[in-house]
Scaffold this motif. Structure first.
Motif, short mmCIF file in Angstrom:
data_model
loop_
_atom_site.label_atom_id
_atom_site.label_comp_id
_atom_site.label_asym_id
_atom_site.label_seq_id
_atom_site.Cartn_x
_atom_site.Cartn_y
_atom_site.Cartn_z
N ASP A 32 3.16 -10.36 -9.40
CA ASP A 32 3.42 -10.13 -7.93
C ASP A 32 3.99 -8.38 -7.98
N THR A 33 3.25 -8.60 -8.85
CA THR A 33 3.09 -7.08 -9.45
C THR A 33 1.92 -6.62 -8.77
N LYS A 52 1.06 -1.37 -0.35
CA LYS A 52 -0.18 -0.42 0.07
C LYS A 52 1.00 1.49 0.24
N VAL A 53 1.96 1.24 0.46
CA VAL A 53 2.65 2.46 0.47
C VAL A 53 3.85 2.85 -1.20
N ALA A 54 3.94 1.68 -1.02
CA ALA A 54 4.89 1.58 -2.28
C ALA A 54 3.63 2.33 -3.91
N LEU A 55 2.47 1.64 -3.77
CA LEU A 55 1.40 2.07 -4.41
C LEU A 55 0.66 3.36 -4.22
N ALA A 109 14.92 4.74 -18.58
CA ALA A 109 13.39 4.94 -19.39
C ALA A 109 12.11 4.80 -18.53
N ALA A 110 12.84 5.71 -17.42
CA ALA A 110 10.93 6.00 -16.57
C ALA A 110 11.45 7.18 -15.61
N ASP A 111 11.03 7.84 -15.58
CA ASP A 111 10.82 9.38 -14.47
C ASP A 111 10.48 8.53 -12.69
N HIS A 112 9.82 7.89 -12.81
CA HIS A 112 10.20 7.18 -11.52
C HIS A 112 9.75 6.18 -11.22
N ARG A 113 10.55 5.09 -10.17
CA ARG A 113 10.39 3.14 -10.01
C ARG A 113 10.75 3.20 -9.00
N ILE A 114 9.53 1.91 -8.62
CA ILE A 114 9.30 1.69 -7.30
C ILE A 114 8.20 0.10 -7.28
N LYS A 115 9.66 -0.23 -6.04
CA LYS A 115 9.70 -1.32 -5.92
C LYS A 115 8.22 -2.45 -5.10
N VAL A 116 8.04 -3.46 -5.66
CA VAL A 116 7.19 -3.84 -4.54
C VAL A 116 7.68 -5.27 -3.51
N ALA A 117 7.70 -5.14 -2.30
CA ALA A 117 7.88 -5.77 -2.00
C ALA A 117 7.16 -7.07 -2.34
N ASN A 118 9.01 -8.64 -2.58
CA ASN A 118 8.08 -9.49 -2.98
C ASN A 118 9.62 -10.78 -2.43
N PRO A 119 9.61 -11.11 -0.70
CA PRO A 119 10.68 -12.24 -0.33
C PRO A 119 10.76 -13.16 -1.02
N MET A 120 9.64 -14.04 -1.77
CA MET A 120 9.00 -15.40 -2.45
C MET A 120 10.27 -16.16 -3.62
N TYR A 121 10.33 -14.69 -4.51
CA TYR A 121 11.15 -15.67 -5.33
C TYR A 121 12.37 -14.47 -5.87
N PRO A 171 -5.13 -13.89 -8.23
CA PRO A 171 -6.00 -12.66 -7.16
C PRO A 171 -5.43 -11.41 -8.14
N PRO A 172 -5.91 -9.89 -7.44
CA PRO A 172 -4.87 -8.66 -8.12
C PRO A 172 -5.07 -8.34 -6.87
N ILE A 173 -3.83 -7.88 -6.98
CA ILE A 173 -3.64 -6.84 -6.18
C ILE A 173 -3.79 -5.67 -5.96
N LYS A 174 -4.52 -5.96 -5.05
CA LYS A 174 -5.68 -4.14 -5.39
C LYS A 174 -5.36 -2.78 -5.68
N PRO A 175 -4.10 -2.44 -4.75
CA PRO A 175 -3.69 -1.25 -4.53
C PRO A 175 -3.14 -1.17 -6.02
N THR A 176 -2.32 -2.00 -6.89
CA THR A 176 -1.38 -1.75 -7.94
C THR A 176 -2.96 -1.09 -9.21
N ARG A 177 -3.76 -2.24 -8.92
CA ARG A 177 -5.42 -2.23 -10.06
C ARG A 177 -6.21 -1.42 -9.40
N ALA A 178 -5.68 -0.09 -8.85
CA ALA A 178 -6.47 0.95 -8.20
C ALA A 178 -5.79 1.39 -8.98
N LEU A 179 -4.47 2.03 -8.93
CA LEU A 179 -3.92 3.04 -10.12
C LEU A 179 -3.24 2.41 -11.24
#
Length: 227
Positions: free
Chosen positions: A86-87, A55-58, A212-224, A118-126
């Motif tokens: 996982d994004t 949620k913070v990242a998105l 090739a992007a103005d901003h980069r946002i990293k979503v946490a993923n400890p699985m792989y 299933p969706p990651i809801k904050p990403t879907r909202a974006l």
């Protein structure tokens, strides 16, 4: 399993297995260490900590997209780039059952082929906000071209409706040791086509490297980990 899904699963398995070979050998100094043990992963997700971090990242991605909208160069079209696994869609519920490590290649292939993530809801909202604000959305994923049909269906089922562009990894790049050249190259193509990428969101540092992007946002993923 239908033939098309099986083909997608096998190619996806090759892709993830190729990445898994580099585990521990290609740590990004700016990112997390490669995959965490199963108890850590389960606790991180089940405690709600992962959802809070996402949620913070998105929220940051949303704020930066809206801020940059006012400064899009004349003649260029605003856009955002989203990774899928996982994004935009979460594999956690699919990978959790059983006692295999979360980075098991077969688990990732099966999750992609299932078409039920299933969706990651904050990403879907974006995503939905971007469409409302006339920002073009590009999905740039490491999934192989063979998984196109199942990916389109899963995105629609998860609520990613409306117009967007889906870019999947060409089969002739699957043997490469990193997805960075493919993903950064696709972003450069998007910008050369007249788009200004306001925000690029991904769960791996390899989703974000190469500019090739103005901003980069990293979503946490400890699985792989994917180099």
């Amino acid at each position: 399993m239908p033939r098309q899904l099986l083909a997608a699963a096998l190619v996806a398995l090759l892709l993830v297995a190729t990445a898994a070979v580099a585990l521990g050998a290609d740590r990004d100094p700016a990112g997390p260490t490669p995959p965490k043990p199963r108890p850590f992963v389960v606790n991180y997700y089940e405690s709600g900590e992962w959802a809070a971090d996402v949620k913070v990242a998105l929220t940051t991605a949303r704020r930066q997209m809206l801020r940059e909208l006012d400064d899009v160069p004349k003649g260029e079209k605003p856009a955002i780039v989203l990774d899928i696994d996982d994004t935009s869609l979460t594999q956690y519920p699919c990978r959790k059952p059983g006692d295999l490590p979360f980075d098991d290649p077969a688990a990732g292939a099966a999750c992609v082929a299932s078409g039920t993530l299933p969706p990651i809801k904050p990403t879907r909202a974006l995503y939905r906000l971007a469409l409302r604000r006339h920002v073009k959305v590009f999905f740039v994923t490491g999934r192989p071209e063979a998984a196109r049909e199942v990916t389109i269906a899963n995105l629609k089922r998860a609520g990613y409706t409306g117009r967007h562009t889906l870019i999947l990894r060409p089969n002739d790049t699957l043997g490469e040791p990193s997805v960075v050249p493919y993903k950064s190259g696709e972003r450069e193509e998007i910008e050369s086509g007249g788009h200004d990428i306001l925000v690029n969101v991904g769960d791996q540092w390899s989703d974000l490297k190469g500019g090739a992007a103005d901003h980069r946002i990293k979503v946490a993923n400890p699985m792989y980990f994917i180099p």
